[in-house]
Design a protein around this motif. Structure first.
Motif, PDB file in Angstrom:
ATOM      1  N   LEU A 313       4.495 -11.261   0.679  1.00 32.02           N
ATOM      2  CA  LEU A 313       3.524 -12.339   0.467  1.00 32.02           C
ATOM      3  C   LEU A 313       3.287 -13.158   1.726  1.00 32.02           C
ATOM      4  O   LEU A 313       2.281 -13.865   1.820  1.00 32.02           O
ATOM      5  N   ASP A 314       4.213 -13.059   2.693  1.00 31.15           N
ATOM      6  CA  ASP A 314       3.979 -13.710   3.983  1.00 31.15           C
ATOM      7  C   ASP A 314       2.767 -13.132   4.699  1.00 31.15           C
ATOM      8  O   ASP A 314       2.218 -13.755   5.610  1.00 31.15           O
ATOM      9  N   GLU A 315       2.329 -11.934   4.289  1.00 35.18           N
ATOM     10  CA  GLU A 315       1.167 -11.297   4.918  1.00 35.18           C
ATOM     11  C   GLU A 315      -0.141 -11.929   4.477  1.00 35.18           C
ATOM     12  O   GLU A 315      -1.196 -11.617   5.027  1.00 35.18           O
ATOM     13  N   GLY A 316      -0.092 -12.803   3.469  1.00 39.96           N
ATOM     14  CA  GLY A 316      -1.296 -13.508   3.067  1.00 39.96           C
ATOM     15  C   GLY A 316      -2.104 -12.783   2.016  1.00 39.96           C
ATOM     16  O   GLY A 316      -1.695 -11.743   1.480  1.00 39.96           O
ATOM     17  N   PRO A 317      -3.300 -13.324   1.702  1.00 38.44           N
ATOM     18  CA  PRO A 317      -4.132 -12.797   0.611  1.00 38.44           C
ATOM     19  C   PRO A 317      -4.582 -11.353   0.806  1.00 38.44           C
ATOM     20  O   PRO A 317      -4.937 -10.684  -0.163  1.00 38.44           O
ATOM     21  N   ASP A 318      -4.602 -10.854   2.051  1.00 41.29           N
ATOM     22  CA  ASP A 318      -5.088  -9.498   2.290  1.00 41.29           C
ATOM     23  C   ASP A 318      -4.083  -8.425   1.896  1.00 41.29           C
ATOM     24  O   ASP A 318      -4.407  -7.237   1.893  1.00 41.29           O
ATOM     25  N   GLY A 319      -2.856  -8.816   1.586  1.00 37.96           N
ATOM     26  CA  GLY A 319      -1.865  -7.850   1.140  1.00 37.96           C
ATOM     27  C   GLY A 319      -0.964  -7.344   2.248  1.00 37.96           C
ATOM     28  O   GLY A 319      -1.213  -7.550   3.437  1.00 37.96           O
ATOM     29  N   PHE A 320       0.087  -6.658   1.849  1.00 42.59           N
ATOM     30  CA  PHE A 320       1.099  -6.126   2.760  1.00 42.59           C
ATOM     31  C   PHE A 320       0.600  -4.811   3.335  1.00 42.59           C
ATOM     32  O   PHE A 320       0.371  -3.843   2.602  1.00 42.59           O
ATOM     33  N   GLU A 321       0.407  -4.764   4.644  1.00 40.21           N
ATOM     34  CA  GLU A 321      -0.219  -3.613   5.281  1.00 40.21           C
ATOM     35  C   GLU A 321       0.557  -2.328   4.992  1.00 40.21           C
ATOM     36  O   GLU A 321       1.756  -2.238   5.237  1.00 40.21           O
ATOM     37  N   GLY A 322      -0.148  -1.334   4.476  1.00 38.57           N
ATOM     38  CA  GLY A 322       0.473  -0.050   4.185  1.00 38.57           C
ATOM     39  C   GLY A 322       1.223  -0.007   2.871  1.00 38.57           C
ATOM     40  O   GLY A 322       1.662   1.057   2.426  1.00 38.57           O
ATOM     41  N   GLY A 323       1.382  -1.178   2.219  1.00 41.90           N
ATOM     42  CA  GLY A 323       2.114  -1.226   0.963  1.00 41.90           C
ATOM     43  C   GLY A 323       3.607  -1.082   1.152  1.00 41.90           C
ATOM     44  O   GLY A 323       4.107  -0.760   2.239  1.00 41.90           O
ATOM     45  N   SER A 361       4.449   9.807  -1.802  1.00 35.71           N
ATOM     46  CA  SER A 361       3.591   8.918  -1.014  1.00 35.71           C
ATOM     47  C   SER A 361       3.242   7.625  -1.754  1.00 35.71           C
ATOM     48  O   SER A 361       2.418   6.849  -1.286  1.00 35.71           O
ATOM     49  N   VAL A 362       3.880   7.372  -2.917  1.00 36.17           N
ATOM     50  CA  VAL A 362       3.576   6.175  -3.676  1.00 36.17           C
ATOM     51  C   VAL A 362       3.966   4.925  -2.884  1.00 36.17           C
ATOM     52  O   VAL A 362       4.971   4.912  -2.158  1.00 36.17           O
ATOM     53  N   ARG A 363       3.143   3.926  -2.981  1.00 33.42           N
ATOM     54  CA  ARG A 363       3.423   2.642  -2.328  1.00 33.42           C
ATOM     55  C   ARG A 363       2.949   1.539  -3.262  1.00 33.42           C
ATOM     56  O   ARG A 363       2.158   1.793  -4.170  1.00 33.42           O
ATOM     57  N   TYR A 364       3.436   0.332  -3.004  1.00 31.27           N
ATOM     58  CA  TYR A 364       3.205  -0.753  -3.940  1.00 31.27           C
ATOM     59  C   TYR A 364       2.631  -1.984  -3.262  1.00 31.27           C
ATOM     60  O   TYR A 364       2.968  -2.293  -2.109  1.00 31.27           O
ATOM     61  N   GLN A 365       1.771  -2.706  -4.014  1.00 26.56           N
ATOM     62  CA  GLN A 365       1.299  -4.018  -3.613  1.00 26.56           C
ATOM     63  C   GLN A 365       1.648  -5.013  -4.723  1.00 26.56           C
ATOM     64  O   GLN A 365       1.832  -4.624  -5.872  1.00 26.56           O
ATOM     65  N   VAL A 366       1.748  -6.291  -4.340  1.00 27.44           N
ATOM     66  CA  VAL A 366       2.099  -7.332  -5.298  1.00 27.44           C
ATOM     67  C   VAL A 366       0.893  -7.724  -6.123  1.00 27.44           C
ATOM     68  O   VAL A 366      -0.202  -7.920  -5.591  1.00 27.44           O
ATOM     69  N   LYS A 367       1.098  -7.859  -7.428  1.00 26.25           N
ATOM     70  CA  LYS A 367       0.068  -8.359  -8.318  1.00 26.25           C
ATOM     71  C   LYS A 367       0.424  -9.809  -8.631  1.00 26.25           C
ATOM     72  O   LYS A 367       1.322 -10.086  -9.428  1.00 26.25           O
TER      73      LYS A 367
END
Length: 369
Positions: A313-323, A361-367
């Motif tokens: 979440l430190d990456e901001g609203p654009d999301g964590f690069e690469g997941g 290759s699964v990766r995750y982003q925060v909802k």
């Protein structure tokens, strides 16, 4: 065609009376709304919003000039300069990250102080920290023309040529005197903050007084003018909007630096300011969502999961690069591959993570919402 500084009447810019009056009203209303939101939150949240706004400006103003900095390095440097305690302080080795963070904080802390060559030299020294190839803290010198160019070697296109170096001290003395005189409390007060900020940026960029760093310092000068126009430091990141369409920014500067009639520039810059205000509102909402998020899940998360989520979440609203994936999670938390996989599945089961891709290759982003 001659450049603006070569034309009769320089540096008296010409524009239609009242051209930005409508923008001023909207700007003041939105500023009041954001100030009210800011005043009604906790001190911890205020620190968080301030850091995230300065972080956005630092990252984007650098990106405009082709410098891509680590968010976590810049964030850690900002917190250090703001005196905000970190449980695990980060060792920042990138001088560029340290320098831009110092500049962001210095501009905010001295928003009300009159402009001077000493202040500008100090800012330039911060910005050029660790750069052995630029004379920091001094106006540019030498007989080579200061040109803004693009294109391949041998096929360069000159977009703008600034005044010769020997003219810079006199030009900057006049600019500094004008900046201070046009302060809302000055003898030649410009009371529309957007109008003054737009003229400040164009005027400074047309002189281009330093060997390097003129764009970044010109943008913080515009923000200083906005702070002074509202008689308080505000939350705003002009560079976030400018960077989203850098070419338009450069095109507008190129166009307006060939004339003293600047209506188009004023309208362009006013729209930048208004969009920047909207971005601040989005950032505040993002920060509120983060607070609600951790309040909701804090009792269900282990220390590793909290650390990973905070980092993402430190990456901001654009999301964590690469997941996030198991390998990144292990590297970040020190967990084994099996533990990382189990934690990731736990976070997905809670509805915190959204999966992208599949299999290995699964990766995750925060909802957040």
């Amino acid at each position: 065609m001659s450049y603006n500084w070569q034309q009769k009447g320089w540096p008296e810019f010409q524009f239609s009376p009242g051209i930005l009056d409508g923008f001023q009203v909207k700007f003041l209303l939105k500023s009041g709304k954001v100030s009210g939101q800011f005043a009604g939150i906790s001190e911890d949240q205020k620190e968080q919003y301030l850091v995230e706004t300065l972080l956005s400006e630092a990252i984007k103003t650098s990106a405009i000039e082709g410098e891509f900095l680590s968010r976590v390095d810049v964030m850690s440097s900002l917190k250090k300069n703001l005196g905000i305690h970190e449980e695990q302080p980060r060792l920042v080795k990138d001088h560029r990250a340290k320098g831009i963070a110092k500049l962001m904080v210095a501009v905010r802390q001295t928003w009300k102080a009159p402009l001077s060559d000493t202040m500008l030299f100090s800012w330039h020294e911060m910005l050029m920290e660790g750069n052995r190839y630029v004379q920091a803290g001094a106006w540019r010198k030498g007989s080579e023309p200061m040109q803004v160019v693009s294109g391949a070697l041998g096929k360069e296109i000159v977009h703008f040529e600034a005044p010769p170096s020997e003219q810079v001290p006199d030009e900057m003395n006049r600019f500094i005197a004008w900046f201070n005189a046009t302060n809302p409390e000055g003898e030649k007060a410009i009371r529309n903050p957007i109008l003054r900020a737009a003229l400040v940026h164009l005027y400074f960029e047309s002189i281009h007084p330093f060997e390097d760093g003129n764009g970044r310092i010109g943008r913080v000068l515009a923000e200083k003018a906005l702070h002074q126009g509202l008689d308080q430091p505000i939350l705003i990141s002009l560079s976030q909007v400018i960077e989203a369409n850098r070419q338009l920014y450069y095109d507008k500067l190129k166009q307006e630096q060939r004339s003293l009639q600047v209506d188009d520039w004023l309208l362009y810059f006013a729209n930048v300011v208004m969009k920047a205000q909207e971005k601040v509102e989005e950032l505040i909402e993002f920060s509120l969502q983060k607070t609600r998020f951790f309040d909701s899940y804090s009792n269900e998360l282990n220390e590793r999961e909290m650390k990973a989520l905070n980092r993402m979440l430190d990456e901001g609203p654009d999301g964590f690069e690469g997941g996030m994936n198991a390998k990144k999670y292990s590297s970040l938390t020190g967990a084994s591959k099996a533990t990382a996989t189990r934690d990731l599945q736990h976070l997905r089961g809670l509805g915190i993570f959204l999966a992208e891709g599949g299999g290995r290759s699964v990766r995750y982003q925060v909802k957040l919402a």
